[in-house]
Write a protein that holds these residues in place. Structure first.
Motif, PDB file in Angstrom:
ATOM      1  N   PHE A   1      37.908  41.955  48.043  1.00  0.00           N
ATOM      2  CA  PHE A   1      36.979  42.051  49.169  1.00  0.00           C
ATOM      3  C   PHE A   1      36.390  43.451  49.198  1.00  0.00           C
ATOM      4  CE2 PHE A   1      39.306  38.304  50.295  1.00  0.00           C
ATOM      5  CZ  PHE A   1      38.426  37.544  51.063  1.00  0.00           C
ATOM      6  N   HIS A   2      35.097  43.540  48.977  1.00  0.00           N
ATOM      7  CA  HIS A   2      34.431  44.843  49.007  1.00  0.00           C
ATOM      8  C   HIS A   2      34.057  45.249  50.430  1.00  0.00           C
ATOM      9  CE1 HIS A   2      33.110  44.658  44.493  1.00  0.00           C
ATOM     10  NE2 HIS A   2      34.420  44.648  44.659  1.00  0.00           N
ATOM     11  N   SER A   3      34.009  44.264  51.334  1.00  0.00           N
ATOM     12  CA  SER A   3      33.740  44.555  52.747  1.00  0.00           C
ATOM     13  C   SER A   3      34.388  43.467  53.592  1.00  0.00           C
ATOM     14  CB  SER A   3      32.229  44.604  53.020  1.00  0.00           C
ATOM     15  OG  SER A   3      31.700  43.290  53.095  1.00  0.00           O
ATOM     16  N   PRO A   4      34.634  43.731  54.879  1.00  0.00           N
ATOM     17  CA  PRO A   4      35.251  42.722  55.752  1.00  0.00           C
ATOM     18  C   PRO A   4      34.411  41.467  55.916  1.00  0.00           C
ATOM     19  CG  PRO A   4      35.365  44.909  56.747  1.00  0.00           C
ATOM     20  CD  PRO A   4      34.441  45.016  55.577  1.00  0.00           C
ATOM     21  N   THR A   5      33.124  41.543  55.606  1.00  0.00           N
ATOM     22  CA  THR A   5      32.243  40.387  55.805  1.00  0.00           C
ATOM     23  C   THR A   5      32.103  39.525  54.544  1.00  0.00           C
ATOM     24  OG1 THR A   5      30.289  41.707  55.228  1.00  0.00           O
ATOM     25  CG2 THR A   5      30.912  41.604  57.564  1.00  0.00           C
ATOM     26  N   ASP A   6      32.720  39.938  53.442  1.00  0.00           N
ATOM     27  CA  ASP A   6      32.658  39.124  52.228  1.00  0.00           C
ATOM     28  C   ASP A   6      33.270  37.749  52.472  1.00  0.00           C
ATOM     29  OD1 ASP A   6      31.448  41.041  50.717  1.00  0.00           O
ATOM     30  OD2 ASP A   6      33.236  41.596  49.575  1.00  0.00           O
ATOM     31  N   THR A   7      32.674  36.713  51.918  1.00  0.00           N
ATOM     32  CA  THR A   7      33.293  35.390  51.923  1.00  0.00           C
ATOM     33  C   THR A   7      34.330  35.341  50.804  1.00  0.00           C
ATOM     34  OG1 THR A   7      31.710  34.446  50.357  1.00  0.00           O
ATOM     35  CG2 THR A   7      31.125  34.363  52.723  1.00  0.00           C
ATOM     36  N   ILE A   8      35.176  34.320  50.835  1.00  0.00           N
ATOM     37  CA  ILE A   8      36.163  34.175  49.776  1.00  0.00           C
ATOM     38  C   ILE A   8      35.459  33.928  48.437  1.00  0.00           C
ATOM     39  CG2 ILE A   8      36.488  31.688  50.174  1.00  0.00           C
ATOM     40  CD1 ILE A   8      39.221  34.234  49.130  1.00  0.00           C
ATOM     41  N   GLU A   9      34.311  33.253  48.468  1.00  0.00           N
ATOM     42  CA  GLU A   9      33.548  33.048  47.234  1.00  0.00           C
ATOM     43  C   GLU A   9      33.059  34.373  46.660  1.00  0.00           C
ATOM     44  OE1 GLU A   9      34.108  29.224  48.848  1.00  0.00           O
ATOM     45  OE2 GLU A   9      33.237  30.975  49.858  1.00  0.00           O
ATOM     46  N   GLU A  10      32.518  35.244  47.510  1.00  0.00           N
ATOM     47  CA  GLU A  10      32.035  36.544  47.046  1.00  0.00           C
ATOM     48  C   GLU A  10      33.182  37.400  46.527  1.00  0.00           C
ATOM     49  OE1 GLU A  10      28.161  37.132  50.009  1.00  0.00           O
ATOM     50  OE2 GLU A  10      30.182  37.598  50.733  1.00  0.00           O
ATOM     51  N   ALA A  11      34.306  37.380  47.241  1.00  0.00           N
ATOM     52  CA  ALA A  11      35.454  38.199  46.855  1.00  0.00           C
ATOM     53  C   ALA A  11      36.054  37.729  45.533  1.00  0.00           C
ATOM     54  CB  ALA A  11      36.507  38.176  47.959  1.00  0.00           C
ATOM     55  N   GLN A  12      36.101  36.427  45.325  1.00  0.00           N
ATOM     56  CA  GLN A  12      36.635  35.934  44.053  1.00  0.00           C
ATOM     57  C   GLN A  12      35.673  36.214  42.897  1.00  0.00           C
ATOM     58  OE1 GLN A  12      39.582  35.435  43.693  1.00  0.00           O
ATOM     59  NE2 GLN A  12      40.524  34.047  45.163  1.00  0.00           N
ATOM     60  N   GLN A  13      34.394  36.230  43.185  1.00  0.00           N
ATOM     61  CA  GLN A  13      33.422  36.615  42.148  1.00  0.00           C
ATOM     62  C   GLN A  13      33.629  38.076  41.760  1.00  0.00           C
ATOM     63  OE1 GLN A  13      30.716  34.395  40.809  1.00  0.00           O
ATOM     64  NE2 GLN A  13      31.115  35.959  39.259  1.00  0.00           N
ATOM     65  N   HIS A  14      33.854  38.934  42.756  1.00  0.00           N
ATOM     66  CA  HIS A  14      34.137  40.338  42.471  1.00  0.00           C
ATOM     67  C   HIS A  14      35.363  40.457  41.559  1.00  0.00           C
ATOM     68  CE1 HIS A  14      31.150  41.280  45.372  1.00  0.00           C
ATOM     69  NE2 HIS A  14      31.901  41.246  46.455  1.00  0.00           N
ATOM     70  N   LYS A  15      36.415  39.711  41.897  1.00  0.00           N
ATOM     71  CA  LYS A  15      37.648  39.767  41.108  1.00  0.00           C
ATOM     72  C   LYS A  15      37.413  39.276  39.693  1.00  0.00           C
ATOM     73  CE  LYS A  15      40.435  36.542  40.786  1.00  0.00           C
ATOM     74  NZ  LYS A  15      41.569  36.356  41.683  1.00  0.00           N
ATOM     75  N   ALA A  16      36.700  38.143  39.563  1.00  0.00           N
ATOM     76  CA  ALA A  16      36.437  37.577  38.243  1.00  0.00           C
ATOM     77  C   ALA A  16      35.655  38.566  37.372  1.00  0.00           C
ATOM     78  CB  ALA A  16      35.667  36.264  38.381  1.00  0.00           C
ATOM     79  N   ASP A  17      34.676  39.236  37.969  1.00  0.00           N
ATOM     80  CA  ASP A  17      33.870  40.203  37.225  1.00  0.00           C
ATOM     81  C   ASP A  17      34.708  41.420  36.817  1.00  0.00           C
ATOM     82  OD1 ASP A  17      31.772  38.465  37.628  1.00  0.00           O
ATOM     83  OD2 ASP A  17      30.836  39.650  39.218  1.00  0.00           O
ATOM     84  N   PHE A  18      35.586  41.850  37.716  1.00  0.00           N
ATOM     85  CA  PHE A  18      36.459  42.992  37.431  1.00  0.00           C
ATOM     86  C   PHE A  18      37.366  42.681  36.242  1.00  0.00           C
ATOM     87  CE2 PHE A  18      38.549  46.834  39.293  1.00  0.00           C
ATOM     88  CZ  PHE A  18      39.678  46.868  38.500  1.00  0.00           C
TER      89      PHE A  18
END
Length: 339
Positions: free
Chosen positions: A104-121
């Motif tokens: 989660f890059h921010s408190p407003t991230d959805t779980i979809e956005e946060a998992q995309q961040h993780k996958a990219d990392f």
């Protein structure tokens, strides 16, 4: 009622936290979410918290875990993961179905956005190149294999292992990667056959005494210059905390090791550590909890009340585990030296 009669017996054997969670799970009706989250995560009076963290005493904790570690890995994995693919779909991210800590890059991230961040990392850590042969240990529903396929466009060189029949079936039906139903701990691997091997949220299931031999096999299976990428949570302490038996409610037969043990194990196996980082699981756990509550009626059509209650307690109890600083999510890149 039987569940209340069991409380003092389980509290004496496994600790107050274990007995309390089991009592909640056995409630004949779906648990109230607000009460459940508060009851498990709340700050407690000092005396109550001392009892929670101090019983069973240390010698008994080791005996409890030793007894639980005798069962076959496949039984514990099946109990947690072979519930229902449709049940997991209700509350995991809708694109990949990651069942591991998101970024989660921010408190407003959805779980979809946060998992995309993780996958990219993690994609950057793996750094897949055209033509490389890549193996995932404990591939789940294939989310990271999907992300690698998106990046490379190659499917034939991607391999996965799972001990969940439901996950194997899902991969065969939807992803068509080379996924085998097999135990990655006991499996034999061809020598110097993989460019990259990785796992995301699977290493927690490897018992400490199994790690050295498994690392030797993985080291041998990698080509010179290959890398092993790991994402998993581990204990912050070498010793077991009082509520250690609680993990066996959710992942029977699995018990991770400490950060210090892992750091030493990688080096003993011959790997060179080129990346290590620590990540926060708490926001992911809360997001899953909220989404499952949102889909309560659909969930109860797919699983029984006790299963629903078990997952409803799993998220806040795991949140507390990390909030109490008893565990942490780590990522490692381990490279096999070139000749």
């Amino acid at each position: 009622m039987l569940r209340h009669a069991l409380f003092p017996v389980e509290a004496a054997a496994y600790g107050v936290s274990y007995a309390f969670l089991q009592n909640l799970i056995r409630t004949p009706k779906p648990l109230d979410p607000a009460y459940t989250w508060h009851a498990i995560t709340r700050e407690m009076p000092r005396g109550t918290d001392w009892i929670r963290t101090s019983w069973p005493i240390k010698p008994l904790r080791k005996l409890v875990i030793h007894a639980k570690m005798k069962q076959d890995h496949v039984l514990g994995i099946s109990e947690h993961y072979d519930v229902s693919n449709d049940f997991y779909k209700l509350w995991l991210d809708r694109k990949y179905m990651f069942y591991t800590c998101a970024d989660f890059h921010s408190p407003t991230d959805t779980i979809e956005e946060a998992q995309q961040h993780k996958a990219d990392f993690i994609l950057k850590l793996i750094d897949p190149q055209p033509g490389e042969k890549i193996m995932e240990l404990g591939c789940g529903w294939g989310p990271m294999l999907k992300r690698i396929y998106e990046a490379t466009g190659e499917r034939e060189n991607l391999y996965g292992l799972t001990l969940s029949k439901e996950q194997k079936s899902y991969n065969d039906e939807h992803n068509h990667f080379n996924v085998d139903f097999d135990n990655f701990i006991t499996r034999e691997y061809p020598r110097e056959s993989f460019d990259k091997i990785y796992s995301i949220g699977a290493w927690e299931h490897v018992r400490q005494h199994e790690i050295p031999q498994l690392l030797d096999k993985l080291y041998a299976a990698l080509k010179p210059g290959g890398r092993l990428v790991q994402h998993f949570f581990c204990r912050t302490s070498d010793s077991y905390m009082g509520p250690v038996a609680c993990s066996q409610i959710y992942f029977p037969g699995s018990m991770g090791s400490s950060y210090r043990y892992h750091a030493k194990a990688w080096e003993n196996a011959g790997f060179r550590i080129t990346h290590r980082s620590i990540h926060d699981y708490r926001q992911t756990l809360r997001a899953w909890f909220d989404r499952m509550v949102e889909h309560k009626e659909e969930a109860l059509r797919l699983v029984d009340v006790q299963t629903y209650n078990r997952y409803l307690t799993f998220f806040p109890s795991s949140w507390r585990y990390f909030n109490d600083n008893w565990g942490m999510v780590t990522r490692w890149v381990l490279e096999k030296p070139k000749r």
